[in-house]
Design an enzyme around this catalytic site. Structure first.
Site, short mmCIF file in Angstrom:
data_model
loop_
_atom_site.label_atom_id
_atom_site.label_comp_id
_atom_site.label_asym_id
_atom_site.label_seq_id
_atom_site.Cartn_x
_atom_site.Cartn_y
_atom_site.Cartn_z
N LEU A 85 0.58 -1.17 -0.18
CA LEU A 85 0.14 0.04 -0.09
C LEU A 85 1.28 0.94 0.09
O LEU A 85 0.49 2.36 -0.32
CB LEU A 85 -0.38 -0.15 1.38
CG LEU A 85 -1.83 0.79 1.43
CD1 LEU A 85 -2.93 0.72 -0.27
CD2 LEU A 85 -2.73 1.03 2.72
N TYR A 86 1.87 1.14 0.54
CA TYR A 86 2.29 2.53 0.39
C TYR A 86 3.48 2.80 -1.07
O TYR A 86 3.26 3.63 -1.66
CB TYR A 86 4.43 1.82 1.13
CG TYR A 86 5.03 3.21 1.34
CD1 TYR A 86 4.88 4.15 1.73
CD2 TYR A 86 6.45 2.54 0.50
CE1 TYR A 86 6.01 4.92 1.76
CE2 TYR A 86 7.06 3.77 0.23
CZ TYR A 86 7.54 4.79 0.41
OH TYR A 86 8.28 5.75 0.44
N ALA A 87 3.64 1.65 -1.31
CA ALA A 87 4.32 1.70 -3.45
C ALA A 87 3.19 2.38 -3.79
O ALA A 87 2.81 3.16 -4.86
CB ALA A 87 4.57 0.47 -3.84
N SER A 135 0.27 3.93 -2.87
CA SER A 135 -0.07 5.22 -2.22
C SER A 135 0.50 6.34 -2.99
O SER A 135 0.45 7.61 -3.24
CB SER A 135 0.05 5.73 -0.92
OG SER A 135 1.69 5.46 -0.22
#
Length: 337
Positions: A152-154, A156
């Site tokens: 999810l970091y990537a 986002s």
């Protein structure tokens, strides 16, 4: 005197960038939430040192607080904005995904609204090499499709790129997104490998080595990285009059004053060589705890820096041993080890 607003000014990269810009005669306005994702004392010390400069001002506030962010932006009236604040960390996104939605999506939207309202000369925002996700063709180039994020970091950060392109197109807002490749150096984050490995080696405790050490990373020294950002501030993208005239090496959008730029050393380093450099700098051997690959991680990263060199005439070049030595020296001094 030009004014640059830096979000995340008490962060690892934000501190180094602010210090560089202040040294070159800029006025710097810092905005930071001082969240407790890692040791707040480290963040407070960075701001304290920046506060020794007469041209530095800071406001403590969250990106999600649209009114506070807007009030500060209107007060300082920056010529350029460098947006570095975010919920960082690939692995933490598995534990607390909501933090990434709130800070990286909502917070970045609030920041873009400030840039639009102020009509800044240049908006520069941090993305990450993690957006390349499941891509395996290396070195990674800005022209590659990046539609396979693994965390999810990537995701986002890839969303930030798409959001920024739409604002650049709609409001003619010159925007540069930079994709960072494994940044390291003095004043680094305690959740990153170099910090953890150094602490473990000096304390004689085991260090976790994922994928049994079969990893390669394009390590980028923070001093080189902020030098690049400084140069990119002046490399303002322009909406192309004729998209057919865009050079093959350029990632400039045919529909907006928008560009994506890799910032990496352009040379992948084996994890074993990285650990060896830390052992050498510490003067001790590591106790290795070999582990399986973590969810969302990738075996290798490697940046193509052609575009960066074309735009700035410069690219990161500090070798891993030199950079690690500087970090270990800082660590020993700061923690009195």
């Amino acid at each position: 005197m030009r004014t640059v607003l830096i979000t995340g000014s008490a962060g690892f990269i934000g501190y180094h960038l602010a210090d560089t810009l202040l040294g070159e005669g800029f006025r710097v306005a810092g905005y930071d939430g001082l969240t407790d994702y890692y040791d707040v004392a480290l963040k407070e010390k960075r701001h304290e040192m920046l506060g020794e400069h007469a041209q530095f001002s800071a406001r403590i506030g969250m990106l999600e607080d649209a009114d506070a962010l807007r009030d500060f932006a209107l007060e300082v009236r920056p010529d350029a904005i460098v947006h570095l604040a975010a919920q960082a960390g690939v692995r933490y996104s598995l534990e607390n995904p909501r933090a990434y939605v709130e800070a990286n999506l909502v917070g970045t939207f609030n920041l873009m609204e400030c840039a639009r309202e102020l009509g800044v000369d240049h908006l520069l925002m941090a993305s990450t090499s993690s957006v390349y996700g499941a891509n395996t063709a290396m070195p990674f180039t800005e022209h590659q499709t990046a539609d396979t994020p693994l965390t999810l970091y990537a995701a986002s950060k890839k969303a930030n790129e798409a959001m920024a392109h739409s604002y650049a197109h709609l409001w003619n807002l010159p925007t540069t997104m930079f994709r960072f490749f494994t940044v390291y150096g003095p004043w680094g984050r305690p959740d990153m490998a170099l910090f953890k490995f150094t602490r473990g080696i000096l304390e004689g405790t085991p260090i976790d080595i994922y994928n049994h050490g079969k990893m390669r990373r394009d390590f980028t020294y923070v001093g080189d990285l902020v030098r690049v950002i400084r140069l990119l501030i002046d490399a303002v993208p322009q909406r192309p009059a004729n998209p057919a005239d865009i050079p093959e090496w350029d990632s400039l959008s045919p529909a907006a004053p928008f560009r994506v730029v890799n910032i990496g050393n352009g040379e992948p380093v084996a994890l074993g060589d990285f650990v060896a450099a830390i052992e050498e700098a510490c003067g001790r051997e590591a106790v290795r705890n070999l582990m399986e690959m973590q969810p969302g991680d990738v075996p290798a990263t490697w940046a193509d820096t052609t575009l960066l060199r074309e735009l700035t005439g410069y690219a990161p070049e500090t070798g891993i041993r030199e950079g690690v030595e500087r970090f270990v020296a800082w660590y020993r001094d700061y923690y009195e080890v």
